[in-house]
Scaffold this active site. Sequence first.
Site, PDB file in Angstrom:
ATOM      1  N   HIS A  50       0.798  -1.237   0.000  1.00  0.00           N
ATOM      2  CA  HIS A  50       0.000   0.000   0.000  1.00  0.00           C
ATOM      3  C   HIS A  50       0.825   1.278   0.000  1.00  0.00           C
ATOM      4  CE1 HIS A  50      -4.015  -1.826   0.776  1.00  0.00           C
ATOM      5  NE2 HIS A  50      -3.282  -2.771   1.327  1.00  0.00           N
ATOM      6  N   LYS A  67      -7.567  14.448   5.209  1.00  0.00           N
ATOM      7  CA  LYS A  67      -6.814  13.189   5.167  1.00  0.00           C
ATOM      8  C   LYS A  67      -5.777  13.280   6.265  1.00  0.00           C
ATOM      9  CE  LYS A  67      -5.820  14.326   0.813  1.00  0.00           C
ATOM     10  NZ  LYS A  67      -5.858  13.371  -0.264  1.00  0.00           N
ATOM     11  N   ARG A  68      -5.043  12.177   6.538  1.00  0.00           N
ATOM     12  CA  ARG A  68      -3.977  12.266   7.519  1.00  0.00           C
ATOM     13  C   ARG A  68      -3.016  13.392   7.127  1.00  0.00           C
ATOM     14  NH1 ARG A  68      -3.684   8.377  11.757  1.00  0.00           N
ATOM     15  NH2 ARG A  68      -1.739   9.462  12.185  1.00  0.00           N
ATOM     16  N   LYS A 123       1.684  14.394   1.616  1.00  0.00           N
ATOM     17  CA  LYS A 123       0.344  14.760   1.136  1.00  0.00           C
ATOM     18  C   LYS A 123       0.232  16.274   0.906  1.00  0.00           C
ATOM     19  CE  LYS A 123      -1.919  10.848   3.511  1.00  0.00           C
ATOM     20  NZ  LYS A 123      -2.637  10.099   2.461  1.00  0.00           N
ATOM     21  N   THR A 150      -8.103   7.214  -1.653  1.00  0.00           N
ATOM     22  CA  THR A 150      -9.474   6.739  -1.907  1.00  0.00           C
ATOM     23  C   THR A 150     -10.481   7.851  -1.647  1.00  0.00           C
ATOM     24  OG1 THR A 150      -9.351   5.760   0.290  1.00  0.00           O
ATOM     25  CG2 THR A 150      -9.146   4.265  -1.571  1.00  0.00           C
ATOM     26  N   LYS A 209     -14.225   9.284  -3.284  1.00  0.00           N
ATOM     27  CA  LYS A 209     -15.419   9.644  -2.500  1.00  0.00           C
ATOM     28  C   LYS A 209     -15.923  11.028  -2.884  1.00  0.00           C
ATOM     29  CE  LYS A 209     -13.578   6.673   1.029  1.00  0.00           C
ATOM     30  NZ  LYS A 209     -12.668   6.553   2.183  1.00  0.00           N
TER      31      LYS A 209
HETATM   32  C1  GL4 Z   1      -2.200   3.715   2.192  1.00  0.00           C
HETATM   33  C2  GL4 Z   1      -1.849   4.721   1.108  1.00  0.00           C
HETATM   34  O1  GL4 Z   1      -1.083   5.752   1.646  1.00  0.00           O
HETATM   35  C3  GL4 Z   1      -3.080   5.263   0.379  1.00  0.00           C
HETATM   36  O2  GL4 Z   1      -2.675   6.011  -0.725  1.00  0.00           O
HETATM   37  C4  GL4 Z   1      -3.969   4.108  -0.090  1.00  0.00           C
HETATM   38  O3  GL4 Z   1      -5.145   4.607  -0.686  1.00  0.00           O
HETATM   39  C5  GL4 Z   1      -4.328   3.228   1.094  1.00  0.00           C
HETATM   40  C6  GL4 Z   1      -5.171   2.030   0.686  1.00  0.00           C
HETATM   41  O4  GL4 Z   1      -4.553   1.307  -0.324  1.00  0.00           O
HETATM   42  O5  GL4 Z   1      -3.136   2.727   1.705  1.00  0.00           O
HETATM   43  N1  GL4 Z   1      -1.001   3.075   2.617  1.00  0.00           N
HETATM   44  C7  GL4 Z   1      -0.809   3.319   3.921  1.00  0.00           C
HETATM   45  S1  GL4 Z   1       0.452   2.721   4.786  1.00  0.00           S
HETATM   46  N2  GL4 Z   1      -1.749   4.075   4.438  1.00  0.00           N
HETATM   47  C8  GL4 Z   1      -2.637   4.321   3.470  1.00  0.00           C
HETATM   48  O6  GL4 Z   1      -3.676   4.937   3.630  1.00  0.00           O
END
Ligand code: GL4
Length: 743
Positions: free
Chosen positions: A284, A477-478, A483, A588, A592
């Site tokens: 991921h 987002k985080r 980001k 993601t 949304k």
């Molecule tokens: C993440 C990615 O940073 C994010 O881009 C992705 O959408 C998500 C699900 O595949 O996985 N990887 C980590 S670690 N945290 C995430 O949210």
Amino acid sequence: MGRTLDNAMLNVGLKDVARDGLSDLGFRVEDVINQEHDAALGNGGLGRLAACFLDSMATLNYPAWGYGLRYRYGIFKQEIVNGYQVEIPDYWLDNNPWEFPRHEITVDIQFYGNVKKYQDENGRISHSWEDGEIVQAVAYDVPIPGYGTKTTNNLRLWSSKASSGEFDFQKFNAGDYESAVADQQRAETISAVLYPNDNLERGKELRLKQQYFWCAASLFDIVRRFKKTKRAWGEFPDQIAIQLNDTHPTLAIVELQRILIDKEGLEWDEAWSIVTKTFGYTNHTVLPEALEKWSVPLMQNLLPRHLQIIYEINLFFLQSVEKRFPNDRDILSRVSIIEESHPKMVRMAYLAIIGSHKVNGVAELHSDLLKTTLFKDFVKIYGPDRFTNVTNGITPRRWLHQANPRLSALIAEKLGSYDFLKDLTLLDKIEAFVDDKAFREEWAVIKRENKLRLAKHIKATTGFDVNPNALFDVQVKRIHEYKRQQLNIFGVIHRYLSIKAMSAEEKKKVVPRVSIFGGKAAPGYWMAKTIIHLINKVADVVNKDPEIGDLLKVIFIADYNVSKAEIICPASDISEHISTAGTEGSGTSNMKFVLNGGLIIGTCDGANIEITREIGEQNIFLFGNLAEDVEDLRHRHFYGDFKLDPQLERVFDAIKDNVFGDKADFSALISSIEEHGDYYLVSDDFNSYITTHEMVDEAFQNQEEWLVKSIASVARMGFFSMDRVTNEYADSIWNVEPLDVKD
Ligand code: GL4
């Protein structure tokens, strides 16, 4: 996971019944829904993706379970005090009606101890892991109802408890009550708290304990169920597929091998063939600081038998590599599971690749980067077929129907049914109505009402009034440097300074904006916390500046979580997905926002690229350097070839003039760009970012065209349904078919 009640009522088709029933009793269903605590068992996109998977697998009638930890404390609650993030523990388990404790389902989990080697009369060698300490895993089951089906799947969460043997009655009876209780608490600590980092690994022993506890309990459960069928071990991979959601459960590979050879007496090769056919691994992230490595001494102490097995796996693997590439000495150290550092480290991603039959990334660009950079050597070794892409998706049940009931109803009215919630590609039929003025008007009214709902939330939580006619510009987002919330807030400061410099006439042409931020910083991530602080300081100044009025408002929504996302996503006009190209696995929330009729401004990164392909270039605002240029730019910065963008310089000058409070508070943020190489390319992308925002303003002024973009985009989002994703995994990785569920 967020809240369950609303989702469960919608999925089983009982919401109207519940609404009527509650209304007879004098309650509003919304008030009841709002009483529920979010289940916050993850950090960000990774965890929410798993939740979308569960919804989709149940909806499509796949016989699939989720496994996780029942954290007593999930992700912390965020408060903003004087502009700073403050973390508050989130005790979410009180009054949680959605979990079913299964006190009869327990597994003893072993830690520490040592390994003894035995030889039988035939000379056969076996290993036994002895002594150490035992902690009990207790199952808690959470039902996952599918949408429009009788299927309800299970999410099994493990809670840690001192095993009865562990509570030392000797000590207790001898009056050493404190130390007896301390032992008990140590056991319960394992599932006590979620590590609050997203995209960062820190190698703490307790985290490794959590991982093993989770994997061992789940594997025991899976194997126990398989053994009840009395099938031969060779059938195990036909009956069971295990998908590793990133490397966090990679120890499951080693644990299954251990069970098969040490407990069930299989030969190594037969066992290993079962293991590799069973597992699939999803990567991921490519961020180096997120790639898990565990120190060998740590693992030696906590899981001595597992470390031996890892060494064996590595030995056999390296022998096969050596045979294939006899003249390439370097490749062995590059692909070894063990990194020869001080201390030595176990590279979990390599172990996951070697122990799986398929490895996938989560968006096309990300999967390509895995093949050409991080896992390049493994492509050479195993061939390209082991590596694949499955682009992420979202569940339309929660992220359209539940979050935006009026939009869902309008679409259903036009399409004649709610079938699109089960087959999102049907959305393409709404494009036929794009020229229908009345339809466009209804579309616009719904967006406006969703903006009013958010404005109300903003008023209630921050005290600020925002104008619902303004362009709502959202980044939630985080908080992470990659980001680039810092790029966004610098852009806001640029806008503020530009408006301040305008004449009254010029101001009349400005498109009013509300810049909305939300997101948690990991408690130990100082730079991310500095970004939050700056956003809040800018908000203080801008929102109170009489020269600005409604032309610009800056809002930080505290404690961003799933239930807030359900209010925020439907209310956005434009949302920001502006990571440095090549850093975001997929993203993601981009999906949304678009599914709820918002447009996006973004870099060519993660799933933004495929969103562009689906909705059309004319419907997205792309900017910035491309992934292929990032490495070169960083290299040039490193050798001093760096010139600060002049507009960004003006922004920095304002910060240095203490316009947003003490400049010292933000000096690290500025120096990371001015002096330390601008790793995330904020300056390189600044001009393109500002210019693209000007295009956004211009486009927003033509509301009719904006609506056309919004409707056309929603119509083309079918590809991003989690149902498509689930079917892809089922077909190409798990080899499993949906069950025929009778009503
Ligand atoms: C993440 C990615 O940073 C994010 O881009 C992705 O959408 C998500 C699900 O595949 O996985 N990887 C980590 S670690 N945290 C995430 O949210």
